[in-house]
Design an enzyme around this catalytic site. Structure first.
Site, PDB file in Angstrom:
ATOM      1  CB  SER A 146     -25.938  41.874  21.034  1.00 57.86           C
ATOM      2  OG  SER A 146     -24.902  41.737  22.003  1.00 57.86           O
ATOM      3  CE  LYS A 190     -18.455  40.576  28.506  1.00 54.74           C
ATOM      4  NZ  LYS A 190     -17.150  40.399  29.173  1.00 54.74           N
ATOM      5  CB  THR A 212     -21.303  44.957  29.175  1.00 58.96           C
ATOM      6  OG1 THR A 212     -21.981  46.031  28.504  1.00 58.96           O
ATOM      7  CG2 THR A 212     -22.071  43.685  28.897  1.00 58.96           C
ATOM      8  CE1 TYR A 215     -19.417  41.051  25.191  1.00 56.71           C
ATOM      9  CE2 TYR A 215     -20.801  42.940  24.672  1.00 56.71           C
ATOM     10  CZ  TYR A 215     -19.783  42.367  25.407  1.00 56.71           C
ATOM     11  OH  TYR A 215     -19.137  43.102  26.354  1.00 56.71           O
ATOM     12  CG  HIS A 216     -24.782  43.401  25.129  1.00 50.24           C
ATOM     13  ND1 HIS A 216     -24.794  43.787  23.808  1.00 50.24           N
ATOM     14  CD2 HIS A 216     -24.032  44.328  25.774  1.00 50.24           C
ATOM     15  CE1 HIS A 216     -24.101  44.910  23.667  1.00 50.24           C
ATOM     16  NE2 HIS A 216     -23.613  45.259  24.839  1.00 50.24           N
TER      17      HIS A 216
END
Lengths: 402, 402
Positions: free
Chosen positions: A179, A185, A144, A181-182
């Site tokens: 975050s 990644k 991302t 989540y980020h």
């Protein structure tokens, strides 16, 4: 090519399966339907009704005249990945099988741990299966643009030349994710780059912008072929959420000052780009990074565009900013290289308003479903750890000066 | 201060508990004894015999006149961490509870997944427990100099000023770790920096060099207070392994050309540094990185030093290079900033040979135990994924030109 799609039941996965099949590739996929559960957990569902996998596979067969081989299995289990590799012998793996939500990862410690471990383990399993079973296969991994955050300097495609104290080096561009989540990644990107280095694997790591869109042409109007479209706080990306808001006359809700700038691209461009990456694999041993976006926009500018297009369709909607549940810069420098995909032949759609028109027309048919779950539109997962609905701000929306 | 040590049964953890107690701090700890299992799995044991935790705690009580509160529990379970925080209310957490082995993480997919998830989850659990229970506590996290790898430019302490296309930014220094374990430490560093940023937590992330040494003064000769000393391929660090080799007349075995340069420090310096970091915490909201080492040395230079000191003790040992099981640069630039701890008052030991003399004398008493497991000295875990004992190289050891 034989292409395996991890997360084939998802928003991108189900679209990509059809796009690749239409181009003559042999497609297989796996999913364990966690996305459906996560969205339900967030009190929502897909705005566009979606069929179950059995029906989807039937629709796929009728449309494309061939089977999509499907495994229902958890890619965190190495045995599942190993079996798929041995049986399908993929030339490429499109790894779209991670949990893609920043807010979901911020809910509590259990969600953080789940998102990071889920995303890391599946990727490690693919790297090992590649090494041991298909060492020349190409891993197309969905990252991302959020890995980079919003640094005060230009964002290159993965790597940059840096001078420090009179010496030079070619280094990975430092990530500043926003975050858990980020960061998952980023962890994945680091792991993949390392595997390519030590095992001579090849991978394209896609730093994708925010995707929007309800369809690609291949889906026509077969309800079995349509892909999901989420609008809840956790899985609804910003333009998709705006369009869902518009069709129920809900205000469009940029967060905070609304001057955040991000890279965006329509779903059809995402499919075009992922396919270009798959059909033009890196060399053996190469780890390459593509910044995958059509253009950068301010989030308020996009709200104003949705408002304008909605108006043309007879929908009168306000833009009203919400308290920002996230911690992010609301005014920042943002300049992103995105030349690699253009060099491979990517033709950006550019007509964002035309895409929004298609979306709004699609979603007007789904307004009852959005209305039924409209509580999910307003965030309550906050970056400070509390969970409390955000409130509307007094201020009037102003376009970001991009 | 009330200091909680994660991994208190380990090489550093057991030493730190004693060093801190001797300075008057109240110490608690947790462990689930995985290190003992991992070393057994690698076909080895601690060269220095170690007591079980019950005896250790008795010895601690007698030596320091106070209890060390101990939890036997798995720090991957949030409930365990939460209970400890609620009961002990730590002012600081020294997180030494991760799996610290590069080769162990390279064994196979299951070991990779275990090391990365074990290390990530425990750290996330601490960050959440700090946020929710002890937001002003200080997390002292053990990272490794191996996070940086061996870039062709100077290595700053965590961050650097970079100019790119005419704009400047203060960014995290890009990491180039060399094993799945080392990447797990990078993932942890990234997670901690993010938590400090969004939740205002404070943390010192220690990029530690390679530690060597059999003891700190506080242990005297109480067998319950001595710490473990590993020599197997996975958990034996290089100088510790050389000293164990020397006392059984086994060749000292640099890997490959042997010109790899690393930062090193004696165990007593590690204790001094960790204590300085604990007693001088960062500001609330600050994430700081300390490069923790006494000096950089070539691995062959250290072998030659061990050979020399061993000779003075009547031990006649060869230095003989081994095929390198790792993928790493064997000739490289290496210049590391390590000023932060010096600024806090760190007084490096510097007399490496005196430390080696202490070690060799300690280990000469343990030669039977090393002899019994000497098969564990020669690596078979290779970075290419195969598992096969490495062989001796013809070449003669040559000192690196540092």
């Amino acid at each position: 090519m034989r292409i395996f799609i991890a997360g084939v039941d998802g928003y991108l996965g189900w679209s990509l399966a059809q796009h690749l099949a239409a181009r003559g590739h042999e497609v297989a996929g796996a999913d364990v339907f966690l996305r459906r559960q996560w969205v339900e957990e967030m009190g929502s569902w897909s705005a566009v009704p979606i069929a179950d996998m059995k029906e989807r596979l039937q629709g796929f067969r009728q449309r494309h005249g061939r089977e999509l081989r499907f495994w229902e299995g958890d890619l965190r289990q190495y045995g599942v990945v190993e079996e798929i590799f041995k049986e399908f012998q993929p030339d490429a793996i499109a790894h779209l099988g991670e949990c893609p939500s920043a807010p979901y990862s911020m809910v509590d410690v259990h969600h953080t741990v789940f998102v990071q471990t889920n995303n890391i383990i599946s990727t490690l399993n693919f790297l090992y299966a590649m090494r041991d079973i298909r060492p020349e296969a190409h891993l197309l991994k969905l990252g991302t643009m959020g890995e980079y955050g919003t640094p005060p300097i230009d964002i290159p495609e993965g790597f940059f030349e840096v001078e420090f104290r009179g010496r030079r080096a070619h280094l990975s561009f430092p990530r500043q994710a926003g975050s858990w989540y980020h960061w998952s990644k980023v962890h994945g990107s680091n792991n993949i780059a390392f595997a390519c280095k030590i095992w001579g694997l090849r991978s394209t790591d896609v730093m994708q912008g925010v995707v929007f869109g309800t369809r690609i042409d291949e889906m026509e109007n077969d309800p079995r072929l349509l892909t999901r479209l989420d609008f809840d706080q956790a899985f609804g990306t910003v333009v998709n959420r705006y369009c869902c808001q518009a069709v129920i006359n809900h205000p469009l809700t940029p967060f905070g000052r609304g001057h955040q700038i991000r890279g965006f691209l329509p779903l059809r461009d995402s499919m075009q780009c992922l396919t270009l990456a798959l059909e033009n694999p890196p060399k053996v041993g190469e780890y390459r990074v593509f910044n995958q976006l059509e253009e950068t926009y301010g989030v308020t500018d996009l709200a104003l565009k949705v408002q304008k297009v909605a108006g043309q369709l007879g929908l009168d909607v306000e833009v009203q900013n919400l308290e920002n549940p996230r911690q992010e810069l609301e005014e920042h420098y943002y300049k992103v290289d995105h030349q690699h995909l253009l060099n491979l032949g990517y033709k950006p759609t550019h007509d964002v308003e035309a895409e929004m028109r298609i979306m709004l027309k699609d979603l007007m048919r789904c307004s009852d479903r959005i209305e039924a779950k409209k509580n999910a539109l307003i965030p309550d997962v906050r970056w400070d750890g509390t969970r409390k609905k955000v409130h509307f701000l007094e201020s009037v929306a102003v376009a970001a000066s991009v």
